[in-house]
Design a protein around this motif. Structure first.
Motif, mmCIF file in Angstrom:
data_model
loop_
_atom_site.group_PDB
_atom_site.id
_atom_site.type_symbol
_atom_site.label_atom_id
_atom_site.label_comp_id
_atom_site.label_asym_id
_atom_site.label_seq_id
_atom_site.Cartn_x
_atom_site.Cartn_y
_atom_site.Cartn_z
ATOM 1 N N GLN A 1 0.842 -1.251 0.127
ATOM 2 C CA GLN A 1 0.003 0.262 0.340
ATOM 3 C C GLN A 1 1.089 1.107 0.268
ATOM 4 N N THR A 2 2.088 0.961 0.782
ATOM 5 C CA THR A 2 3.331 2.016 0.656
ATOM 6 C C THR A 2 3.745 2.668 -0.592
ATOM 7 N N HIS A 3 3.514 1.291 -1.490
ATOM 8 C CA HIS A 3 4.259 1.589 -2.311
ATOM 9 C C HIS A 3 3.135 2.170 -4.113
ATOM 10 N N THR A 4 2.611 1.760 -3.825
ATOM 11 C CA THR A 4 1.275 2.002 -4.649
ATOM 12 C C THR A 4 -0.118 2.301 -4.585
ATOM 13 N N ARG A 5 0.047 2.924 -3.313
ATOM 14 C CA ARG A 5 -0.729 3.953 -3.626
ATOM 15 C C ARG A 5 -0.484 5.449 -2.818
ATOM 16 N N HIS A 6 0.113 5.413 -1.707
ATOM 17 C CA HIS A 6 0.699 6.528 -1.438
ATOM 18 C C HIS A 6 1.884 7.271 -1.690
ATOM 19 N N TYR A 7 2.699 6.227 -2.368
ATOM 20 C CA TYR A 7 4.163 7.131 -2.856
ATOM 21 C C TYR A 7 3.520 6.868 -3.945
ATOM 22 N N GLU A 8 3.207 6.617 -5.060
ATOM 23 C CA GLU A 8 1.662 6.859 -6.010
ATOM 24 C C GLU A 8 1.424 7.903 -6.564
ATOM 25 N N LEU A 9 0.783 8.579 -5.194
ATOM 26 C CA LEU A 9 -0.142 9.593 -5.515
ATOM 27 C C LEU A 9 0.921 10.761 -4.487
ATOM 28 N N TYR A 10 2.094 10.385 -4.324
ATOM 29 C CA TYR A 10 2.817 11.416 -4.156
ATOM 30 C C TYR A 10 3.629 12.093 -5.251
ATOM 31 N N ARG A 11 4.217 10.310 -5.808
ATOM 32 C CA ARG A 11 4.830 10.813 -7.760
ATOM 33 C C ARG A 11 3.958 11.723 -8.683
ATOM 34 N N ARG A 12 3.079 11.190 -8.627
ATOM 35 C CA ARG A 12 1.983 11.613 -9.527
ATOM 36 C C ARG A 12 1.434 12.772 -9.664
ATOM 37 N N CYS A 13 1.071 13.830 -8.226
ATOM 38 C CA CYS A 13 1.446 14.617 -7.584
ATOM 39 C C CYS A 13 2.987 15.821 -7.905
ATOM 40 N N LYS A 14 3.668 15.248 -7.838
ATOM 41 C CA LYS A 14 4.947 15.952 -7.728
ATOM 42 C C LYS A 14 6.090 15.939 -9.133
ATOM 43 N N LEU A 15 5.624 14.778 -10.076
ATOM 44 C CA LEU A 15 5.496 15.093 -11.622
ATOM 45 C C LEU A 15 4.879 15.732 -12.059
ATOM 46 N N GLU A 16 2.822 16.221 -11.813
ATOM 47 C CA GLU A 16 2.212 16.330 -12.461
ATOM 48 C C GLU A 16 2.993 18.531 -12.017
ATOM 49 N N GLU A 17 3.485 18.609 -10.574
ATOM 50 C CA GLU A 17 3.603 19.956 -10.197
ATOM 51 C C GLU A 17 5.395 20.054 -11.372
ATOM 52 N N MET A 18 5.566 18.941 -11.483
ATOM 53 C CA MET A 18 7.080 19.377 -12.222
ATOM 54 C C MET A 18 7.083 20.435 -13.717
ATOM 55 N N GLY A 19 5.661 19.837 -14.535
ATOM 56 C CA GLY A 19 4.854 19.883 -15.518
ATOM 57 C C GLY A 19 4.661 18.424 -16.349
ATOM 58 N N PHE A 20 4.427 17.455 -16.047
ATOM 59 C CA PHE A 20 4.909 15.858 -17.167
ATOM 60 C C PHE A 20 3.224 15.640 -16.748
ATOM 61 N N LYS A 21 2.628 15.749 -17.879
ATOM 62 C CA LYS A 21 1.636 14.753 -17.668
ATOM 63 C C LYS A 21 1.643 13.495 -19.187
ATOM 64 N N ASP A 22 0.369 13.334 -18.565
ATOM 65 C CA ASP A 22 0.539 12.284 -19.517
ATOM 66 C C ASP A 22 -0.282 12.259 -21.037
ATOM 67 N N THR A 23 -1.227 12.947 -20.845
ATOM 68 C CA THR A 23 -1.964 13.573 -22.097
ATOM 69 C C THR A 23 -2.185 14.853 -22.615
ATOM 70 N N ASP A 24 -2.197 15.602 -23.746
ATOM 71 C CA ASP A 24 -2.370 16.703 -23.872
ATOM 72 C C ASP A 24 -3.386 17.139 -23.620
ATOM 73 N N PRO A 25 -3.216 18.729 -23.734
ATOM 74 C CA PRO A 25 -5.124 19.294 -23.696
ATOM 75 C C PRO A 25 -5.091 18.377 -24.776
ATOM 76 N N ASP A 26 -5.886 17.797 -25.527
ATOM 77 C CA ASP A 26 -6.728 16.666 -26.915
ATOM 78 C C ASP A 26 -6.803 15.758 -26.409
ATOM 79 N N SER A 27 -6.279 15.007 -25.169
ATOM 80 C CA SER A 27 -6.789 14.067 -24.645
ATOM 81 C C SER A 27 -5.856 12.964 -25.071
ATOM 82 N N LYS A 28 -4.829 13.962 -25.983
ATOM 83 C CA LYS A 28 -3.713 12.983 -26.478
ATOM 84 C C LYS A 28 -2.664 12.579 -25.697
#
Length: 379
Positions: free
Chosen positions: A234-261
């Motif tokens: 749970q630490t790795h798959t939930r809490h760490y992944e949540l922190y990782r996602r927020c941190k990368l989004e804060e750095m500007g990394f995204k999975d899709t562009d504004p057109d959802s591509k």
């Protein structure tokens, strides 16, 4: 992974029977052997005021005596102290890290007491993320310090929770959940014909492993015997992944562009790089303008200082010339007086010499008269 996605990935796959034993049914055994050889790690964060029995509970949970220095009540702030121990049970090795909150609740102003705890948890996530983002990673032998379980100790006063407890647990809500009434003890007392771990009070005896007396057994079952691996996962798959996602989004990394591509990592990197270079150029230009302005201001200050120095030099020069002229006039006056004195002295000496010469002539004349006329008598 969602069921629909699994179904999509499974499309086009056929299930075929095996005509004999292949051997991949030993994969679970291989995984177990690999895990046993590598060992396990488990990190517990104990949060609570000094004197609530955090160390005693840890000793009781793992049936050992963890050495440590007693906590002080004179800490200026909350400090988190990590202690790591190597434990072995049967052939299973466990690297256990216990993190204690030294000085928690000892300050007069407890408003920000929770901040060092939350910052510590996030710092362990950040350290793992930085190791994960390295080009040359060493996660196989990396000492994972991410917190797997947080035990929050509440004083058994029988009254309502303190504001410090409410604020801290609210901040830790996304990182732990169930309440337990627990008593820990490393001492054994004779109860009936058995020696059992218990704690003696004036009003009676509380048995640590008696579920009718406290929830210690439930806590141990939940924390160690049943859910330890789940907590790690749970630490790795939930809490760490949540922190990782927020941190990368804060750095500007995204999975899709504004057109959802789909947005590739390379495109994201190039976009962030161009954005960073643009901001860097703006900052450089601003710094250059600031530098030019500072230089101009400094030049103006130097010119003003130079002007003041010239004015001061001119004043001192004029003062020096005036003093020099006064000294020269005084010297001339003194020279004139000396010359006049010398002239008077010379005249006086001349008169004295003439007087002496005149007196000498009179004396010679009288002497001659005496010689010529012996009848003259002297006075």
């Amino acid at each position: 992974m969602a069921a629909a996605e699994v179904a999509r990935q499974g499309e086009g796959c056929r299930t075929v029977p095996l005509s004999g034993h292949v051997g991949f049914d030993s994969l679970p055994d291989q995984l177990v052997n690999k895990s046993v050889n590598h060992g396990f790690c488990f990190n517990i964060l104990c949060v609570g005021e000094t004197g609530l029995g955090k160390s005693t509970l840890m000793d009781t949970l793992f049936n050992t005596k963890f050495e440590g220095d007693p906590a002080s009540h004179s800490q200026p702030g909350v400090q988190l102290k990590s202690s790591t121990y190597d434990l072995q049970e049967s052939n299973v090795n466990l690297k256990l890290t216990i993190v204690s909150t030294v000085g928690f609740g000892d300050q007069i102003n407890k408003e920000d007491s929770y901040k060092p705890i939350v910052e510590f948890i996030d710092a362990q996530f950040e350290a793992y993320l930085q190791e994960e983002l390295k080009i040359k990673r060493a996660l196989h032998n990396y000492h994972d310090t991410r917190i797997h379980a947080c035990l929050y100790f509440i004083a058994p006063t029988g009254h309502s929770l303190k504001s410090l407890d409410l604020v801290t647990m609210k901040k830790l809500d996304s990182k732990a959940h169930l309440p337990f009434a627990v008593i820990g003890s490393t001492e054994e007392l004779k109860i009936g014909n058995k020696m059992l771990k218990a704690r003696q009070y004036p009003w009676g005896t509380v048995q640590v492993e008696n579920e009718a007396h406290c929830d210690f057994v439930k806590l141990r079952e939940m924390l160690i015997r049943v859910n330890m691996e789940d907590l790690r996962e749970q630490t790795h798959t939930r809490h760490y992944e949540l922190y990782r996602r927020c941190k990368l989004e804060e750095m500007g990394f995204k999975d899709t562009d504004p057109d959802s591509k789909p947005f590739s990592l390379q495109e994201t990197y190039e976009a962030k790089r161009n954005e960073f270079l643009g901001e860097l150029q703006k900052k450089e230009e601003a710094m250059r303008q600031m530098f030019v302005q500072r230089v101009k201001e400094k030049e103006a200050e130097l010119k003003e200082a130079e002007k003041e120095l010239h004015e001061k030099f001119d004043r001192l020069k004029k003062l020096h010339q005036d003093e020099k002229k006064k000294l020269e006039d005084k010297k001339k006056s003194l020279d004139d007086e000396v010359n006049a004195f010398k002239q008077r002295k010379t005249a006086a000496e001349l008169l004295q010499s003439q007087a002496q010469q005149a007196g000498g002539s009179q004396t010679l004349k009288r002497d001659k008269e005496r010689k010529n006329n012996p009848w003259l008598c002297t006075e």
